[in-house]
Design a protein around this motif. Sequence first.
Motif, PDB file in Angstrom:
ATOM      1  N   ILE A 225       7.355   8.824  -8.814  1.00 36.53           N
ATOM      2  CA  ILE A 225       7.361   7.692  -7.877  1.00 36.53           C
ATOM      3  C   ILE A 225       7.525   8.217  -6.452  1.00 36.53           C
ATOM      4  O   ILE A 225       6.804   7.801  -5.538  1.00 36.53           O
ATOM      5  CB  ILE A 225       8.480   6.688  -8.228  1.00 36.53           C
ATOM      6  N   ALA A 226       8.456   9.142  -6.264  1.00 33.69           N
ATOM      7  CA  ALA A 226       8.675   9.721  -4.934  1.00 33.69           C
ATOM      8  C   ALA A 226       7.423  10.447  -4.440  1.00 33.69           C
ATOM      9  O   ALA A 226       7.071  10.362  -3.259  1.00 33.69           O
ATOM     10  CB  ALA A 226       9.867  10.665  -4.969  1.00 33.69           C
ATOM     11  N   VAL A 227       6.738  11.146  -5.330  1.00 38.37           N
ATOM     12  CA  VAL A 227       5.503  11.852  -4.960  1.00 38.37           C
ATOM     13  C   VAL A 227       4.436  10.855  -4.525  1.00 38.37           C
ATOM     14  O   VAL A 227       3.774  11.036  -3.494  1.00 38.37           O
ATOM     15  CB  VAL A 227       4.997  12.743  -6.123  1.00 38.37           C
ATOM     16  N   VAL A 228       4.257   9.786  -5.286  1.00 37.04           N
ATOM     17  CA  VAL A 228       3.245   8.784  -4.958  1.00 37.04           C
ATOM     18  C   VAL A 228       3.568   8.126  -3.610  1.00 37.04           C
ATOM     19  O   VAL A 228       2.688   7.972  -2.756  1.00 37.04           O
ATOM     20  CB  VAL A 228       3.117   7.724  -6.078  1.00 37.04           C
ATOM     21  N   VAL A 229       4.821   7.755  -3.402  1.00 40.85           N
ATOM     22  CA  VAL A 229       5.225   7.137  -2.135  1.00 40.85           C
ATOM     23  C   VAL A 229       4.976   8.103  -0.978  1.00 40.85           C
ATOM     24  O   VAL A 229       4.459   7.709   0.070  1.00 40.85           O
ATOM     25  CB  VAL A 229       6.705   6.696  -2.185  1.00 40.85           C
ATOM     26  N   ALA A 230       5.319   9.374  -1.162  1.00 39.11           N
ATOM     27  CA  ALA A 230       5.114  10.364  -0.100  1.00 39.11           C
ATOM     28  C   ALA A 230       3.635  10.544   0.224  1.00 39.11           C
ATOM     29  O   ALA A 230       3.257  10.601   1.396  1.00 39.11           O
ATOM     30  CB  ALA A 230       5.736  11.704  -0.514  1.00 39.11           C
TER      31      ALA A 230
ATOM     32  N   PRO B 195       0.801  -1.225   0.000  1.00 35.57           N
ATOM     33  CA  PRO B 195       0.000   0.000   0.000  1.00 35.57           C
ATOM     34  C   PRO B 195       0.835   1.279   0.000  1.00 35.57           C
ATOM     35  O   PRO B 195       0.319   2.331  -0.312  1.00 35.57           O
ATOM     36  CB  PRO B 195      -0.828  -0.116   1.275  1.00 35.57           C
ATOM     37  N   LYS B 196       2.123   1.204   0.328  1.00 38.89           N
ATOM     38  CA  LYS B 196       2.935   2.416   0.363  1.00 38.89           C
ATOM     39  C   LYS B 196       3.955   2.479  -0.763  1.00 38.89           C
ATOM     40  O   LYS B 196       4.396   3.545  -1.133  1.00 38.89           O
ATOM     41  CB  LYS B 196       3.634   2.545   1.709  1.00 38.89           C
TER      42      LYS B 196
END
Length: 178
Positions: free
Chosen positions: A162-167, A110-111
């Motif tokens: 990708i970093a934005v989605v993970v954050a 989920p993360k």
Amino acid sequence: MESRFKSMSGKLALFAVMTAVTVVANLIMVPMPQPLAQYDASPVLIYALGVLLDPLMAGATIAAAMGIGVSYKMITFGFPPVFVVGAMLVRGIEAILISYLVRMRKGDSPKAVSRWEITAMIVGCVWETVGFLSLDWVLFGPGLALIDLATLVDLIFVPVAIAVVVAVRSRLGIYRLT
């Protein structure tokens, strides 16, 4: 991990905020030769919102942001009006395509961002290149349209997206915004 944006007012607020942020990213630009006109930072949000929003919301948000941002550029920098329609059409479809593709498979974590979600972002970038190439081929001819192959450089924004989605997933504790 359910979305916090289930109500109509929540979805409208999300649409307004994400449209505004995408317009700002669209206005962060580096000039390019015609017919590309400029290179902007909006692909980060196209990819991220494609993953985080449902297809309809992703497409509407990106199309509205491109309409506002490119219209501003048309008025301020003299871009041809056809750029507004082209950006709304190609990039709106790009967001819908990414969103649709990521929903074809359930993510592993989920993360984290799955390989399938990354593949969907890459497919979206390829669609953007083909879409702009096709439109410009008809409007400007093959010579100028081939410059659109340079839009593949938008792939450099995939790691940032990708970093934005993970954050977003980590901070909000949700898998999708809608």
